[in-house]
Design an enzyme around this catalytic site. Structure first.
Site, short mmCIF file in Angstrom:
data_model
loop_
_atom_site.label_atom_id
_atom_site.label_comp_id
_atom_site.label_asym_id
_atom_site.label_seq_id
_atom_site.Cartn_x
_atom_site.Cartn_y
_atom_site.Cartn_z
N PHE A 1 0.80 -1.23 0.00
CA PHE A 1 0.00 0.00 0.00
C PHE A 1 0.83 1.28 0.00
CE2 PHE A 1 0.76 -0.19 4.62
CZ PHE A 1 0.99 1.15 4.89
N LYS B 1 -1.26 -7.49 -9.00
CA LYS B 1 -2.26 -7.53 -7.92
C LYS B 1 -1.95 -6.35 -7.01
CE LYS B 1 -3.23 -8.61 -4.03
NZ LYS B 1 -3.68 -7.59 -3.05
N GLU C 1 -5.13 -3.93 -1.83
CA GLU C 1 -6.56 -3.64 -1.74
C GLU C 1 -6.82 -2.30 -1.04
OE1 GLU C 1 -4.75 -5.95 -0.43
OE2 GLU C 1 -5.64 -6.93 1.31
N SER D 1 5.22 -6.95 3.44
CA SER D 1 5.79 -7.26 4.75
C SER D 1 6.60 -8.56 4.69
CB SER D 1 4.65 -7.42 5.76
OG SER D 1 3.82 -8.49 5.36
N CYS E 1 9.73 1.72 3.44
CA CYS E 1 10.59 0.62 3.88
C CYS E 1 12.01 1.11 4.09
CB CYS E 1 10.56 -0.51 2.86
SG CYS E 1 11.24 -0.01 1.30
N GLU F 1 9.15 -3.65 13.19
CA GLU F 1 8.85 -2.59 12.22
C GLU F 1 7.62 -1.82 12.73
OE1 GLU F 1 7.69 -3.84 8.20
OE2 GLU F 1 8.66 -2.03 7.45
P1 NAD Z 1 1.46 -6.64 3.16
O1 NAD Z 1 2.51 -7.68 3.23
O2 NAD Z 1 0.38 -6.65 4.18
O3 NAD Z 1 0.73 -6.69 1.73
C1 NAD Z 1 1.44 -6.77 0.52
C2 NAD Z 1 0.59 -7.51 -0.50
O4 NAD Z 1 0.35 -8.84 -0.04
C3 NAD Z 1 -0.76 -6.87 -0.74
O5 NAD Z 1 -1.04 -6.88 -2.11
C4 NAD Z 1 -1.72 -7.75 0.06
O6 NAD Z 1 -2.99 -7.83 -0.53
C5 NAD Z 1 -1.06 -9.11 0.04
N1 NAD Z 1 -1.28 -9.88 1.28
C6 NAD Z 1 -1.51 -9.41 2.54
N2 NAD Z 1 -1.63 -10.42 3.42
C7 NAD Z 1 -1.48 -11.57 2.71
C8 NAD Z 1 -1.50 -12.95 3.06
N3 NAD Z 1 -1.70 -13.35 4.31
N4 NAD Z 1 -1.30 -13.86 2.09
C9 NAD Z 1 -1.08 -13.47 0.81
N5 NAD Z 1 -1.07 -12.18 0.42
C10 NAD Z 1 -1.26 -11.23 1.36
O7 NAD Z 1 2.22 -5.24 3.13
P2 NAD Z 1 1.59 -3.78 3.21
O8 NAD Z 1 1.06 -3.56 4.58
O9 NAD Z 1 0.70 -3.52 2.05
O10 NAD Z 1 2.89 -2.88 2.98
C11 NAD Z 1 3.77 -2.49 4.00
C12 NAD Z 1 4.93 -3.44 4.12
O11 NAD Z 1 5.64 -3.51 2.89
C13 NAD Z 1 5.97 -2.99 5.14
O12 NAD Z 1 6.42 -4.12 5.85
C14 NAD Z 1 7.10 -2.42 4.30
O13 NAD Z 1 8.37 -2.44 4.90
C15 NAD Z 1 7.03 -3.34 3.12
N6 NAD Z 1 7.67 -2.75 1.95
C16 NAD Z 1 8.91 -3.21 1.63
C17 NAD Z 1 9.58 -2.67 0.56
C18 NAD Z 1 10.95 -3.16 0.21
O14 NAD Z 1 11.49 -2.69 -0.77
N7 NAD Z 1 11.56 -4.07 0.95
C19 NAD Z 1 8.99 -1.65 -0.20
C20 NAD Z 1 7.72 -1.20 0.15
C21 NAD Z 1 7.06 -1.78 1.24
#
Ligand code: NAD
Length: 485
Positions: free
Chosen positions: A150, A174, A177, A227, A282, A376
């Protein structure tokens, strides 16, 4: 509701998802309902993969110098619609308009890199023995998937879209959401730029679609950003199904501040790094490890942080759940004996009472065993841990399971090098609060901040989005060699 319900984008058209499951899309800025997003069933992914597969033969056979012409036009369209795209990013994500426009500018830079790919993907050729040549070519993989988070509704999608597609792949993305709107607008611009139907597709949804992507036999490679918890699930599931996978995870970034650091510059960098995009980057500074006597720098950090005003130069966090989680971390640290120097809890922005804001927060005397020091937080909070030596500071940084970024603030070049050599993180800054490598340098962390080989952007991404074809040819008819031998 400000916008029409979000739809999937398949084969060049917006189409409703099968089924009726959907979620509200709420603006974190003021709590207003923006739209709804469908939770598509796996059958919608099948339709998208079928469209992408059908588009692949013609797209992959189009010469790369022609393919990148789409991205020259796309870059121009991103520039033309900079303000409008920035407003959409800000509305759905909650960041300030200035931050959102900077995000779209980064999309332009990423696209500019993709337009240079023909210069970078030339293969190699060598006469390895008389009349015999070996040659390598980068060949696209087929249908690839991109799963995004997001916190950057347009930049993270553009980490993958221009490179993967310019290299000849067809994509299903994808979106998160929580922020599904910007990617739809990118699809319109790609079409206007001349991208053939089916090359780029969007399927909205939740874990059901993510799991279906990892399992789908028609998808060759999966890129994930989000994450660490979900990165592990995706990496394991996709590779279990023999797919190529690169999964970027969460982060806990440390800034090591030495007593000789330039106080004003350090304070400005620390404040900007921990509070930019409301701490939801991040690459954001989350823990500051101060070595020796640094009280004079901490005073200046507090003065800088007090200039940050929620709703003005500080955006909102993504939702109520995040707001409560961040405030819980602060309260637990306080109960554990840490000292809150600037407190951002219970922030309400006048006229935007339903917005989800956390004010900038500075916490001193945090100890390495506290949850706020290890986990985090993903909010505008900096935890200050005090140490006596540089080695202790490095040990604290390296005890973190993550390894995205680390920075050191000092005027001592030898000490900076000492820390660069020992910090276990993929991206290191010296007197830089957010050490994001800019194109053509690649982006990617270490340890539990990334699973898989290589990086997601820059030259490194070429290896991820292509496979090498090696051909050995013999052309010396004058030597009387049998044509079929
Ligand atoms: P998230 O992991 O909750 O979601 C990421 C994606 O995974 C979304 O599209 C979501 O719909 C999907 N998802 C969520 N839960 C899931 C599950 N149980 N099974 C399968 N798919 C699932 O992450 P977020 O909250 O959208 O974003 C923030 C996180 O992203 C932070 O931890 C941040 O550090 C990380 N991030 C990392 C980088 C990097 O370069 N390392 C860059 C941007 C964000």
């Amino acid at each position: 509701m400000k916008y029409a319900p979000v739809q999937n984008y398949i084969n060049g058209r917006f189409v409703p998802a099968a089924g009726n499951k959907k979620m509200d899309v709420i603006s974190p800025l003021d709590g207003n309902l923006l739209s709804t997003v469908p939770m598509s069933p796996a059958s919608d992914l099948d339709t998208a993969v079928t469209a992408a597969k059908a588009a692949f033969p013609a797209w992959s056979k189009t010469p790369i110098k022609e393919r990148v012409q789409v991205f020259f036009r796309y870059k121009y369209l991103l520039e033309k619609h900079l303000r409008e795209l920035g407003e959409l990013v800000s509305e759905e994500n909650g960041k300030t308009i200035g931050e959102a426009i900077a995000e779209v500018e980064k999309c332009i830079e990423l696209t500019e890199f993709a337009t240079s790919l023909p210069q970078l993907v030339t293969g190699e050729v060598l006469e390895v023995s008389k009349g015999v040549e070996c040659r390598t070519e980068h060949v696209p993989l087929g249908v690839v998937a991109s799963i995004v988070p997001f916190n950057f509704p347009s930049m993270v999608p553009n980490w993958t879209i221009p490179n993967a597609i310019a290299l000849g792949n067809c994509m299903v993305i994808k979106p998160s959401e929580k922020v599904p709107l910007s990617v739809g607008r990118l699809a319109e611009l790609l079409k206007e730029a001349g991208l053939p139907d089916g090359v780029f597709n969007i399927v909205h949804g939740d874990s059901e679609i993510v799991n279906a992507i990892c399992d789908h036999p028609g998808i060759e490679a999966v890129s994930f950003v989000g994450s660490t918890k979900v990165a592990k699930i995706v990496y394991q599931r996709a590779t279990h199904n023999y797919k190529r996978c690169l999964a970027l995870g969460g982060a806990k970034n440390h800034l090591l501040v030495l007593p000789d650091a330039k106080a004003d510059m350090t304070a400005q960098n620390v404040a900007a790094s921990m509070s930019g995009c409301a701490g939801q980057r991040c690459m954001a500074a989350s823990a500051m490890v101060g070595v020796g006597s640094i009280d004079h720098i901490i005073d200046k950090i507090c003065a800088e942080v007090l200039k940050i005003v929620p709703g003005e130069n500080l955006g909102a966090v993504i939702n109520k759940e995040s707001q409560q989680r961040i405030e819980r971390y602060i309260t637990e640290a306080e109960r554990g004996g840490a000292k809150i120097l600037v407190d951002g809890r219970n922030t309400v922005v006048a006229g935007k009472e339903k917005g989800t804001y956390v004010g900038p927060t500075v916490i001193d005397h945090v100890t390495p065993d506290m949850a706020i020091a290890k986990e985090e937080v993903f909010g505008p909070v900096i935890s200050i841990i005090r140490t006596n030596t540089v080695d202790e500071a490095i040990a604290i940084e390296n005890a973190s399971p993550y390894g995205n970024a680390a920075s050191v603030f000092t005027q001592n070049g030898g000490m900076a090098r000492y820390i660069i050599d020992r910090a276990s993180a993929g991206m290191i800054g010296v007197n830089v609060g957010v050490p994001v490598p800019r194109e053509p340098f690649s982006f990617g962390g270490w340890n539990e901040s990334k699973f898989g080989v290589g990086d997601i952007t820059g030259k490194s991404s070429i290896e991820f989005w292509t496979k090498l074809k090696k051909s050995t040819t013999k052309w010396n008819p004058e030597a009387g060699v049998n044509w079929m031998s």
